[in-house]
Every structure is written in C-alpha cells, then in structure tokens.
Design an enzyme around this catalytic site. Sequence first.
Site, short mmCIF file in Angstrom:
data_model
loop_
_atom_site.label_atom_id
_atom_site.label_comp_id
_atom_site.label_asym_id
_atom_site.label_seq_id
_atom_site.Cartn_x
_atom_site.Cartn_y
_atom_site.Cartn_z
N CYS A 135 -44.10 32.33 -9.39
CA CYS A 135 -43.72 32.64 -10.33
C CYS A 135 -42.64 33.61 -9.91
CB CYS A 135 -45.02 33.67 -11.52
SG CYS A 135 -44.46 33.79 -12.96
N ASP A 204 -50.16 40.88 -12.80
CA ASP A 204 -50.23 40.87 -14.52
C ASP A 204 -51.55 42.20 -14.59
OD1 ASP A 204 -49.19 38.56 -14.18
OD2 ASP A 204 -48.13 39.15 -16.01
P1 RI2 Z 1 -43.68 42.05 -12.07
C1 RI2 Z 1 -45.40 37.82 -14.47
O1 RI2 Z 1 -45.31 37.46 -15.85
C2 RI2 Z 1 -45.84 37.16 -13.39
O2 RI2 Z 1 -46.84 36.46 -13.74
C3 RI2 Z 1 -45.66 37.80 -12.35
O3 RI2 Z 1 -45.80 37.58 -11.05
C4 RI2 Z 1 -45.68 39.04 -13.03
O4 RI2 Z 1 -45.76 38.84 -15.19
C5 RI2 Z 1 -45.91 40.57 -12.79
O5 RI2 Z 1 -44.16 40.41 -12.79
P2 RI2 Z 1 -44.97 36.84 -16.76
O6 RI2 Z 1 -44.08 37.88 -18.24
O7 RI2 Z 1 -44.76 43.43 -12.67
O8 RI2 Z 1 -43.93 35.58 -16.49
O9 RI2 Z 1 -43.86 42.58 -10.09
O10 RI2 Z 1 -45.89 35.87 -17.92
O11 RI2 Z 1 -42.05 41.34 -12.50
#
Ligand code: RI2
Length: 313
Positions: A135, A204
Amino acid sequence: MSTEFSPQLKQAFEDIKSMKVRGAGRIARAAAAALKNEAFYVNDDDPGKFFERIQKAGDYLKSSRPTAVSLPNSVNTVVKSAQKGLLMKLDVNQLKEFVSKAAEDFITKSIEAQKKIGEIGAKRIVSGDIILTHCNSQSAISVIKTAFNEGKSFKVFATETRPRFQGRLTSAWLADAGIDVTLIPDSAARLYMRKVDKVVVGADAIAANGAVVNKIGTSTIAAIAKESRTRVMVAAETYKISPQTYLGELIEIEIRSPYEVAPRAWLEKHPKIKVLNPAFDVTPPEYIDFIITERGIYPPQGIIMLFKELYEL
Ligand code: RI2
C-alpha cells in the site's frame, strides 16, 4: 444560528470518504484542519452552542471512514480542547483560538511523529537489504526514505495493492527519490518473499493486544513473511492505537464499493456475482516483529504498556 456545516467541512468529509485524501495520518490531519476551519465558521456567541457545533462537526467527520483510528483520535483531541475551554468558562472567541491551537498542535505532532518514526526505523535498515512494502504509508515510506538519505543502498518491492493501486503511488514516490523500486502484483508476494529481508508497512489502527489493522492483504503478506522467516516491521504513530480495543471492542473493517473491484457495467451484465471489498485486514501480533512509533520500538505484545502510558491508566 445556522446549523449547517460549512462547505469546507462537507468537502473535507467527501474528500476523506472518496479517498481523495487518504492514508491514516493524512486523514487525521485533514480532519483537524477542517475542525479548525469550522471553529471560525460557527457564528454563535453562546459557548455551549459553539461546543455542540464543534462536537457535531467532529462526529460527522468521524463517520466518513470507520477503520483508521487516527481519525477519531484526531477529532477527539480537538473536541476535548473545546470541552476544556468550556469548563474554563472561555468566551466563544477564546474557544475558537483554543480549538485552532489544538488542531494545529495535532497536525504538527503528526508530521513530527512521521519524521521521528523514519529516524528510528531507518536504524533497522542496512545496505544490501531487500524490503517489501504494501500500500502507501507515509510512515513506512519515511523509514525507507530516511535510510536511503543516510546513504544506505537497498532495493524495494512495492505491491500494487489492489483494488485501488496505492502501490503505484508508493513506487512513484520511491523512484522519484532515487530508490531502486520494483512494482509487483499482490499475488507475486510469495514468489519473491524468499529474497526479502524486511517487510515494512504502515497501520490504520493498532489494537491493545498489538494486532495491526492495515490495508487488505497485509495479513497475507505477514503470514508469507513468517513462512520465509522474514521480519515484519510496522511503522505507526501512537495516535493509531485504538482506546476502545482496551475494553475488548473490535475495530470495524470498512467495506467499500464493489465497483472498486470490477467495473459497474460488467457487474450489471453478471448480476448473480456478489462482490466483497474489505479495505483492511487484521494481522495478529504473532506475525509482527515490532512496531516503530515516535516513542520508540515496541514488540506488539508491549503495545499495552505504551497504551497504559498514553492514556494514563
Ligand atoms: P500512513 C492507508 O489506508 C494504508 O492502509 C496505509 O498503510 C495506512 O493508511 C497508513 O498510512 P488508506 O487510506 O498514515 O489507503 O502511514 O485506506 O500514511
């Protein structure tokens, strides 16, 4: 008094819900900024009513995405500051400044935390490593980029992260920084895991028992990593720890639109096909080696100690 939310607040809600603004840290900062803006939008001289408006705006923002605990933690920090100001019998203008300061402090701390996580986590990366990330996590990327900026030389596999392909963002960010990155389909993770030294992902939400909720597919990658004896490192700010899980509550997993998985026209041609599109999964603590926070590195089983410290239990 108009009870309508400001157009900016509604826009912030839509941006988070539609994932125009995404990533757990980012949505937390966007919510804090939206509440700050709302405080100056509310036009009421009554401190109690002002507080109610901020609380309602916070509840509205919290309902945009259910899983990332950073979102309610950010909103609660700002709303609690308004509540504190109310108890101090501040007038509305003073309350606005109070809310604004709380929101700004949260944003600053969040950015500093991601930087600190990079510094702490980079110590665990050595030249010659092959890293796999899943991701698009700003905290995980902070670890990778900091290690690179320290002069370490390594390679990264970035999974494409279906169905929304956040892996393309990650690989572009890393390539732009000059890092050797290879984009792979999620389903190729096992094929390449034998070559991988370290998995670095974000979170998350983190449960009190050290389980990590992250982008769908993370738990599969962690299981494959365990099979290959590859270390799994999670990079996450402490505001991703879920207070509710201390009381045994589970973290809700967001189920998103089927049209992210297959095009609407195709699904309409095949109406008997059901689609499930969970945005996140849960990696149990035994599949994680350690969690890098801005307060240091913790084994997942040690998160409970950090939790008690944070919430002064
Ligand atoms: P940071 C994202 O969720 C991903 O799952 C990623 O690993 C997590 O948030 C943490 O991201 P999404 O918004 O806070 O893409 O480290 O569903 O940037």
